[in-house]
Design an enzyme around this catalytic site. Structure first.
Site, mmCIF file in Angstrom:
data_model
loop_
_atom_site.group_PDB
_atom_site.id
_atom_site.type_symbol
_atom_site.label_atom_id
_atom_site.label_comp_id
_atom_site.label_asym_id
_atom_site.label_seq_id
_atom_site.Cartn_x
_atom_site.Cartn_y
_atom_site.Cartn_z
ATOM 1 N N GLN A 185 0.549 -1.169 -0.276
ATOM 2 C CA GLN A 185 0.011 -0.170 0.091
ATOM 3 C C GLN A 185 0.185 1.173 -0.343
ATOM 4 O O GLN A 185 0.676 2.571 0.037
ATOM 5 C CB GLN A 185 -0.616 -0.027 1.301
ATOM 6 C CG GLN A 185 -1.953 -1.174 1.149
ATOM 7 C CD GLN A 185 -3.182 -1.158 2.525
ATOM 8 O OE1 GLN A 185 -2.282 -0.731 3.380
ATOM 9 N NE2 GLN A 185 -3.196 -2.363 3.057
ATOM 10 N N HIS A 254 -0.838 -0.626 6.233
ATOM 11 C CA HIS A 254 -1.072 1.081 7.135
ATOM 12 C C HIS A 254 0.305 1.903 6.912
ATOM 13 O O HIS A 254 0.319 2.219 8.272
ATOM 14 C CB HIS A 254 -1.305 -0.351 8.173
ATOM 15 C CG HIS A 254 -2.255 -1.766 7.797
ATOM 16 N ND1 HIS A 254 -2.586 -1.766 8.994
ATOM 17 C CD2 HIS A 254 -3.470 -1.106 7.475
ATOM 18 C CE1 HIS A 254 -3.590 -2.413 9.238
ATOM 19 N NE2 HIS A 254 -4.356 -2.374 7.802
ATOM 20 N N GLU A 346 -13.187 4.573 11.128
ATOM 21 C CA GLU A 346 -14.167 5.716 11.990
ATOM 22 C C GLU A 346 -13.679 7.003 11.389
ATOM 23 O O GLU A 346 -13.321 7.712 10.968
ATOM 24 C CB GLU A 346 -12.795 5.648 13.666
ATOM 25 C CG GLU A 346 -13.340 4.190 14.429
ATOM 26 C CD GLU A 346 -12.343 4.032 15.409
ATOM 27 O OE1 GLU A 346 -12.391 3.455 15.995
ATOM 28 O OE2 GLU A 346 -11.393 5.592 15.590
ATOM 29 N N TYR A 356 -7.341 6.868 21.109
ATOM 30 C CA TYR A 356 -7.845 6.795 20.544
ATOM 31 C C TYR A 356 -8.076 5.421 19.759
ATOM 32 O O TYR A 356 -9.433 4.739 19.053
ATOM 33 C CB TYR A 356 -7.763 7.956 18.728
ATOM 34 C CG TYR A 356 -8.170 9.387 19.038
ATOM 35 C CD1 TYR A 356 -9.220 9.629 18.731
ATOM 36 C CD2 TYR A 356 -7.299 9.770 19.483
ATOM 37 C CE1 TYR A 356 -10.045 11.116 19.095
ATOM 38 C CE2 TYR A 356 -7.761 11.320 20.028
ATOM 39 C CZ TYR A 356 -8.906 12.323 19.511
ATOM 40 O OH TYR A 356 -9.433 12.938 19.464
ATOM 41 N N TYR A 367 -10.416 -9.360 9.441
ATOM 42 C CA TYR A 367 -10.449 -9.082 7.955
ATOM 43 C C TYR A 367 -11.962 -11.319 7.903
ATOM 44 O O TYR A 367 -12.810 -11.672 6.988
ATOM 45 C CB TYR A 367 -9.486 -9.582 7.365
ATOM 46 C CG TYR A 367 -9.570 -7.812 6.326
ATOM 47 C CD1 TYR A 367 -10.718 -6.821 6.342
ATOM 48 C CD2 TYR A 367 -8.044 -6.961 7.158
ATOM 49 C CE1 TYR A 367 -10.204 -5.445 6.358
ATOM 50 C CE2 TYR A 367 -8.702 -6.266 7.429
ATOM 51 C CZ TYR A 367 -9.171 -5.529 6.821
ATOM 52 O OH TYR A 367 -8.442 -3.640 7.192
#
Length: 473
Positions: A185, A254, A346, A356, A367
């Site tokens: 990613q 990520h 979120e 958080y 997943y």
């Protein structure tokens, strides 16, 4: 001599031995084993009634559904499952039911799927789409607007592209931009234009920095730099933030990556790089939002400046994979969207020094349908303003600040990769009072940006395009 057991005890012992191992089951397997006989395999039939029609007799909130599964209702024939399932497994069932409910309720709904030249109607504004760049981009990721009308677009494989004032994509990328590791990613992701660009010329980039080992395995983490463009060359590069080499990892997911400016400061995100619990450790860089001066210096009033061993630039922690960051033009509050796992994306208001929650609390599961935790709240950890279940794969976020769509003024627009949509959120007193899908199913939405011309720009992947929304009138 063996002690003889009563027949009832023998029966219970035999049934216990024959009982399946629920701890090894995924969400769909648990439901089929324990619930489908009463609610049907499709969750919409059987004596127990439908679980996907939006009608809940004993409470519609997640907490109430969770209680129904745990405590049961013997008078109505509902088995209490707290004796055979733990909190994590019960939470997992709630997520699974919510996914199926969402899918069922969405059937038959017509979402706005715009086509060039046609008017698309939404609750407050009607628009048409215009193609800005239809061909020639490879995984575009972010867009920035130069004062002279040109636009900069990043391509994840590592190129910075220019859309000219004539609206055409320059075939030659900017030369000399930082070397990036295009891995999973990661790659060249964020581009952000300094608010005072006309005087200082600064452009900020966020990308996957690192190296490859002798066996060609990457070691990466997100890095931020700034530089200028002169004669189609990237020059004057300055490092804004970089992690110590010990924190680089071979994970390909990520990376997070967004950056915004705020009166001399910058805020930016670093994803947790699949280091789940590291997001809770302020001595580690991943899973955090940072606040620095625009040149990379650390402000003295950052919350962890005096915490021994902590990384001083950290502003908040406990984040998973933030890919949306925006400032509310009305009050300067900082808003963020981040990917949950399966369920639990979120929308957060970001406030100094707060935790958080990831991965201690989450509204999602793995997943593969296995649980992460049964906890959705905990003292000292922030609750999201809203969360999306099932996940929308939140990506790209901006407040609309233009005048072309007056009924959208100051609304928040959130992109979604998996659901291929743009959502309009109306924010009043830090609460979402309206949520509307204004675009769907024309590509994975990577970025959403309010342009200086008053149009709303959208970067799409698969197909790789840049479009904009313009008023129908």
């Amino acid at each position: 001599m063996k002690r003889l057991l009563p027949i009832a005890a023998l029966t219970l012992a035999a049934s216990a031995e024959d009982a399946p191992d629920y701890s090894k089951m995924k969400a769909d397997q648990l439901f089929e084993t324990l619930c489908s006989s009463c609610h049907g395999k499709d969750l919409n039939s059987g004596l127990g009634g439908s679980l996907v029609d939006g009608q809940w007799k004993h409470g519609a909130t997640d907490a109430e559904i969770r209680k129904s599964i745990s405590e049961g209702n013997l008078q109505l024939g509902m088995t209490p499952f707290k004796t055979v399932l733990n909190d994590d497994q019960i939470r997992m069932l709630v997520i699974y039911i919510r996914e199926k409910e969402k899918d069922a309720l969405a059937k038959g709904i017509e979402y706005p799927k715009p086509e060039p030249g046609k008017i698309t109607h939404t609750d407050h504004e009607d628009y048409k789409i215009e193609m800005v760049v239809e061909d020639g981009l490879d995984i575009p990721w972010a867009i920035g607007f130069l004062p002279d009308g040109r636009k900069l677009v990043t391509e994840r494989p590592g190129r910075l592209r220019v859309i000219g004032t004539d609206g055409k994509l320059d075939p030659e990328p900017i030369q000399g931009t930082p070397a990036v590791i295009h891995h999973g990613q990661g790659g060249l992701m964020e581009v952000a234009i300094h608010p005072d660009y006309e005087h200082n010329g600064w452009i900020y980039l966020g990308f996957a920095d690192g190296w490859r080992t002798e066996d060609d395995k990457p070691r990466t983490i997100t890095k931020y730099v700034r530089g200028r463009i002169k004669d189609h060359q990237w020059v004057d590069e300055e490092e804004i933030w970089k992690a110590d080499k010990e924190f680089y990892t071979d994970q390909g997911v990520h990376f997070g990556t967004r950056l915004v400016f705020d009166q001399g400061y910058i805020y930016f995100v670093i994803g947790e790089r699949y280091g789940w619990k590291q997001a809770q450790d302020v001595k580690r860089p991943n899973g955090k939002i940072y606040r620095l001066f625009e040149d990379g210096r650390v402000p003295d009033d950052n919350p962890f400046v005096d915490t021994e061993g902590a990384i001083p630039g950290i502003w908040t922690y406990g984040h998973r994979n933030p890919q949306g960051l925006a400032l509310d033009p009305r009050d300067g509050s900082l808003w963020e969207t981040e990917h949950g796992p399966r369920g639990g994306d979120e929308l957060n208001v970001i406030e100094r020094g707060k935790n958080y929650g990831w991965p201690i609390i989450t509204y999602g599961m793995n997943y593969d349908g296995t649980p992460i935790t049964g906890e959705t709240e905990k003292e000292g950890m922030e609750q999201p303003v809203i969360y999306w279940q099932p996940s929308i794969a939140a990506c790209g976020l901006d407040f609309y600040t233009g005048d072309q769509f007056p009924e959208w003024k100051n609304d928040l627009f959130a992109g979604a990769l998996a659901q291929q949509e743009v959502r309009r959120l109306r924010i009043v007193d830090h609460q979402v009072t309206e949520q509307e899908i204004v675009l769907k199913n024309i590509g994975r939405v990577r970025d959403v940006a309010s342009g200086p011309d008053g149009y709303l720009y959208i970067i799409l992947n698969d197909p790789h395009r840049v479009i904009r929304l313009v008023p129908a009138k």
